[in-house]
Design an enzyme around this catalytic site. Structure first.
Site, PDB file in Angstrom:
ATOM      1  N   MET A 324     -13.380 -30.913  -5.425  1.00 21.69           N
ATOM      2  CA  MET A 324     -14.540 -30.571  -4.608  1.00 21.69           C
ATOM      3  C   MET A 324     -14.369 -29.197  -3.965  1.00 21.69           C
ATOM      4  O   MET A 324     -15.253 -28.342  -4.045  1.00 21.69           O
ATOM      5  CB  MET A 324     -14.779 -31.642  -3.544  1.00 21.69           C
ATOM      6  N   ASP A 343      -5.233 -25.194   1.893  1.00 25.64           N
ATOM      7  CA  ASP A 343      -4.769 -26.573   1.809  1.00 25.64           C
ATOM      8  C   ASP A 343      -3.364 -26.621   2.391  1.00 25.64           C
ATOM      9  O   ASP A 343      -2.798 -25.598   2.793  1.00 25.64           O
ATOM     10  CB  ASP A 343      -4.805 -27.086   0.365  1.00 25.64           C
ATOM     11  N   VAL A 401     -10.004 -35.243   2.919  1.00 29.31           N
ATOM     12  CA  VAL A 401     -10.203 -36.663   2.638  1.00 29.31           C
ATOM     13  C   VAL A 401     -11.227 -37.282   3.599  1.00 29.31           C
ATOM     14  O   VAL A 401     -11.337 -36.883   4.756  1.00 29.31           O
ATOM     15  CB  VAL A 401      -8.848 -37.406   2.713  1.00 29.31           C
ATOM     16  N   GLU A 402     -12.009 -38.252   3.096  1.00 31.35           N
ATOM     17  CA  GLU A 402     -13.097 -38.877   3.871  1.00 31.35           C
ATOM     18  C   GLU A 402     -12.524 -39.869   4.884  1.00 31.35           C
ATOM     19  O   GLU A 402     -12.678 -41.088   4.767  1.00 31.35           O
ATOM     20  CB  GLU A 402     -14.087 -39.556   2.905  1.00 31.35           C
ATOM     21  N   LYS A 407     -10.284 -35.591   9.423  1.00 31.92           N
ATOM     22  CA  LYS A 407     -11.305 -34.552   9.529  1.00 31.92           C
ATOM     23  C   LYS A 407     -11.350 -33.967  10.944  1.00 31.92           C
ATOM     24  O   LYS A 407     -11.430 -32.748  11.122  1.00 31.92           O
ATOM     25  CB  LYS A 407     -12.684 -35.105   9.136  1.00 31.92           C
ATOM     26  N   HIS A 450     -23.288 -31.299   3.117  1.00 35.14           N
ATOM     27  CA  HIS A 450     -22.916 -32.292   2.107  1.00 35.14           C
ATOM     28  C   HIS A 450     -23.262 -31.799   0.704  1.00 35.14           C
ATOM     29  O   HIS A 450     -24.416 -31.774   0.303  1.00 35.14           O
ATOM     30  CB  HIS A 450     -23.635 -33.616   2.412  1.00 35.14           C
ATOM     31  N   ASN A 453     -21.362 -33.847  -6.245  1.00 34.21           N
ATOM     32  CA  ASN A 453     -20.421 -33.598  -7.327  1.00 34.21           C
ATOM     33  C   ASN A 453     -21.096 -33.813  -8.686  1.00 34.21           C
ATOM     34  O   ASN A 453     -21.807 -34.809  -8.847  1.00 34.21           O
ATOM     35  CB  ASN A 453     -19.226 -34.557  -7.165  1.00 34.21           C
ATOM     36  N   ASN A 500     -27.092 -40.710   0.921  1.00 35.48           N
ATOM     37  CA  ASN A 500     -26.231 -41.894   0.816  1.00 35.48           C
ATOM     38  C   ASN A 500     -26.796 -43.085   1.592  1.00 35.48           C
ATOM     39  O   ASN A 500     -26.564 -44.236   1.222  1.00 35.48           O
ATOM     40  CB  ASN A 500     -24.815 -41.572   1.282  1.00 35.48           C
TER      41      ASN A 500
END
Length: 729
Positions: A324, A343, A401-402, A407, A450, A453, A500
């Site tokens: 992503m 990262d 990561v979600e 976050k 948002h 993908n 979503n």
């Protein structure tokens, strides 16, 4: 001045050569009903000029004619078939008069000549273009076909194969290709266009060029032997059936019309075009596809208005590499905004850079870029393990990561490393922005962003306005998304946001169907082949990732417990517990194996039936209509709730988010267009048959009111005026 209308004028140029100049108020020329009428009046004047030797058509704008005025289509398509047919006959009589002038004619074409603009220049003898030309007939993308003679003249000019390729696919081509196939006669620089056009006309006037011979094939039957015709049209129909399918009738209608008209001269062929165009214009598919075009213009216009006083970010950053993060970095760099990709380990950075390089190499393989361009773009993506350079960035998007704790920590740390005015955004797909903003000192500089993908393919970016997000923050992020070539749609904050939030009720409907004994294979087939989704729900869940869906389902249930909290173990739970995560590990509802191109190909896997039996009642058959109803009602209800609650601002934005973010079938036009097409009362009758299935099937009160009063969600469109007044509009 020989003639002056509101959108064009006619005057002498030199030595018996007249010029007809398209010059509408505003930035572009459109071939609307008024312009067609005005063109007819100009030709009436021209036909009386006994000393006329030649005619030049040109534009005073950056584009010749961008096409018909699509804002007129919905009202035109509401007039009775006979009346629409009469108006088309009138319009074609105008273009026939242009084509039949007793002197050579030439169109000097700059920029766009699309749809009606293309059909207009096809009526001239010669076409000279600038290098920035884009010319073509996109009508089939709007659910119709050419109606101003395009399906008649183009095959007679180019031959059947080249014309069918352009018309059936709704294609436009550039100057080089147009010259190669004979769509234009020459390409010259913009500054030499008029000079070159006059030179060609002079050659035609003196007889050095035979303009009558150039014109004649357009008036006659198509020159094809029976064998050639059989081959061309059989191949074309086969390709259209494969690509367009039954839900998009326009391409096949166009091919069959060209085939039927091939043996006739111009007049009879135009009559056949008219007879095919009119019924297409009255289809739900045409209304839906035209609606999508208009909605797209509305959404893009809204973004442009929002960002008119905002400077587009010049330096961006992405937190979190991987697929992503690499996709976002590639898209930003590809569109000219350099990006830092950060990262916490080299492995992830390598993955992100590999993803960006892979996407650039695809562009190289397709001939879209050369090695120099590739190197230039990749050099603007800077991978890093620290915050070096973050003091220069204008906008940062977090794509880790979600997990809300992770976050929050990453965003809070980053806030300390950037300038006070730098905008932070999160690429979360479900976590409320207000929750993430609680970790920040400057929540007004924070919002959601948002992406979908794969980033390089999906046009939508949801911009989520948190309770404390400032207007400037939203505008900056919208500007960056627009610069990246995306369609940004601003929504308000809630779990799942808009896309979503409405997707998971759809998945819940699927889970209930499986619980009640439906076969997921049949559900996939019905939702793909009958309703028109690009993927059925089982296939889509495998692509999304069963683990991702399992986590998101829990987030949505916590956010909307009254509707989305389930009291049973479902198919997603069963697959998740069995570590069948979908495409990512080769096993989900389907089994996946790589094909010769390295792409995952789905196959049946009998083992999944035993697994699903533990969460399902004995298998039973459901009708196609019942499957569609049980799948779509939860989604439609939630879409309506989002509008009523102000999560999404308008039916147009909701429908575009569904089409661009989820692949909602374009021929339906989106949820609200689908509701309006069938009528809210009919939908309510259908939904009430399933309300015993639970809260997701309960129709919102606002929709019930619409049904009671027979009100549509889109503003009603009035039919166009009678054809007599259209002629002289």
């Amino acid at each position: 001045m020989l003639y002056k209308g509101d959108t064009l004028y006619l005057d002498w140029l030199e030595d018996g050569i007249a010029e007809l100049v398209f010059d509408a108020p505003g930035s572009v020329n459109k071939l609307d009903t008024a312009t067609v009428a005005s063109l007819g009046q100009a030709l009436e004047v021209l036909e009386k000029q006994h000393d006329l030797k030649g005619l030049l058509l040109r534009s005073n704008k950056a584009a010749f004619i961008v096409g018909a005025d699509i804002t007129e289509f919905l009202s035109l398509f509401l007039v009775p078939e006979e009346q629409l047919s009469q108006w088309l006959h009138f319009a074609n009589s105008v273009f026939n008069r242009l084509e039949d002038l007793p002197v050579p004619t030439l169109a000097a074409v700059n920029g766009y000549a699309l749809g009606g603009g293309c059909e207009c220049v096809l009526a001239t003898d010669y076409r000279l273009a600038t290098p920035d030309l884009r010319i073509g007939l996109p009508e089939t993308k709007l659910g119709i076909m050419p109606g101003f003679g395009g399906s008649v003249r183009l095959p007679r000019m180019l031959g059947a194969d080249s014309a069918l390729e352009i018309i059936a696919a709704g294609k436009d081509v550039g100057a080089e290709h147009a010259l190669k196939i004979g769509l234009v006669d020459g390409v010259v620089k913009q500054e030499k266009l008029i000079e070159g056009a006059i030179a060609v006309l002079r050659q035609a006037i003196t007889g050095d060029l035979d303009w009558r011979a150039k014109r004649q094939p357009k008036l006659e039957p198509l020159k094809l032997s029976k064998i050639e015709a059989a081959m061309s049209f059989t191949i074309a129909k086969g390709m259209v059936a494969q690509t367009a399918g039954k839900h998009y009738p326009a391409p096949m209608t166009a091919v069959k019309t060209i085939e039927a008209a091939a043996r006739f001269g111009r007049e009879e062929a135009l009559n056949l075009e008219n007879k095919s165009f009119v019924p297409l214009a009255h289809t739900n598919e045409a209304r839906a596809l035209v609606g999508i075009f208009l909605n797209d213009q509305y959404v893009k216009g809204k973004a442009k208005k929002l960002t008119k006083d905002i400077e587009t970010p010049k330096q961006a950053a992405v937190l979190g590499a991987g697929i992503m993060g690499g996709g976002i970095a590639y898209q930003s760099a590809w569109k000219g905004v350099p990006v830092i990709m950060k990262d916490i380990n080299d492995k992830s950075l390598n993955l992100g850079m590999t993803e960006a390089a892979k996407l650039l190499n695809k562009q190289l393989e397709r001939g879209k870029i050369d090695g120099l361009k590739l190197a230039g773009v990749i050099s603007t993506i800077h991978p890093t393990l620290d915050y070096a350079g973050f003091d220069r960035v204008d906008v940062v998007v977090e794509a880790v990561v979600e997990n809300p704790k992770v976050k929050k920590a990453v965003l809070a740390e980053t806030e300390q490393k950037v300038r006070p005015e730098t905008v932070l955004a999160s690429n979360t797909s479900t976590i409320p922005i207000g929750e993430l903003a609680s970790a920040l000192e400057r929540p007004e500089n924070f919002c959601g962003m948002h992406f979908f993908n794969p980033v390089h393919r999906m046009p939508l970016v949801e911009i989520i306005r948190g309770e404390k997000s400032s207007d400037e923050t939203i505008a900056k992020v919208v500007a960056w998304a627009s610069k990246m070539g995306k369609t940004p749609i601003v929504v308000n904050d809630c779990p799942g946001f808009f896309v979503n939030r409405v997707l998971f009720p759809y998945f819940a409907g699927f889970s209930q169907l499986l619980r009640d004994g439906a076969d997921f294979r049949k559900v996939d087939k019905v939702m793909e082949k009958q309703f028109g989704w690009p993927m059925g729900p089982a296939y889509l869940l495998d692509v999304v990732g069963i683990d991702t869906a399992h986590h998101a389902q829990a987030v949505m249930a916590a956010g909307f417990p009254q509707r989305m909290q389930k009291d049973y173990r479902d198919a997603i739970d069963a697959l998740f517990d069995a570590s069948r995560f979908g495409q990512k590990n080769g096993l989900g509802f389907w089994r996946y194996k790589e094909d010769s191109k390295g792409k995952p190909k789905k196959e049946e896997d009998a083992a999944v039936d035993d697994l699903l039996a533990s969460v399902s009642q004995p298998k039973r058959d459901f009708s196609d209509d019942e499957i569609i109803a049980r799948m779509m009602i939860p989604m439609i209800n939630e879409v309506v709730r989002c509008l009523e609650e102000g999560i999404i601002a308008s039916p147009a934005e909701a429908d575009m988010a569904l089409v661009y973010g989820l692949g909602f079938p374009p021929f339906h036009g989106g949820a609200f267009r689908w509701l309006d097409t069938q009528g809210s009362a009919k939908y309510l009758d259908m939904a009430q048959q399933y309300q015993h299935l639970g809260p997701l099937y309960e129709v919102p009160e606002g929709l019930r009111n619409k049904a009671r009063h027979n009100e549509p969600y889109y503003p009603p469109v009035e039919p166009a005026r009678p054809v007599g007044s259209l002629k002289t509009a």
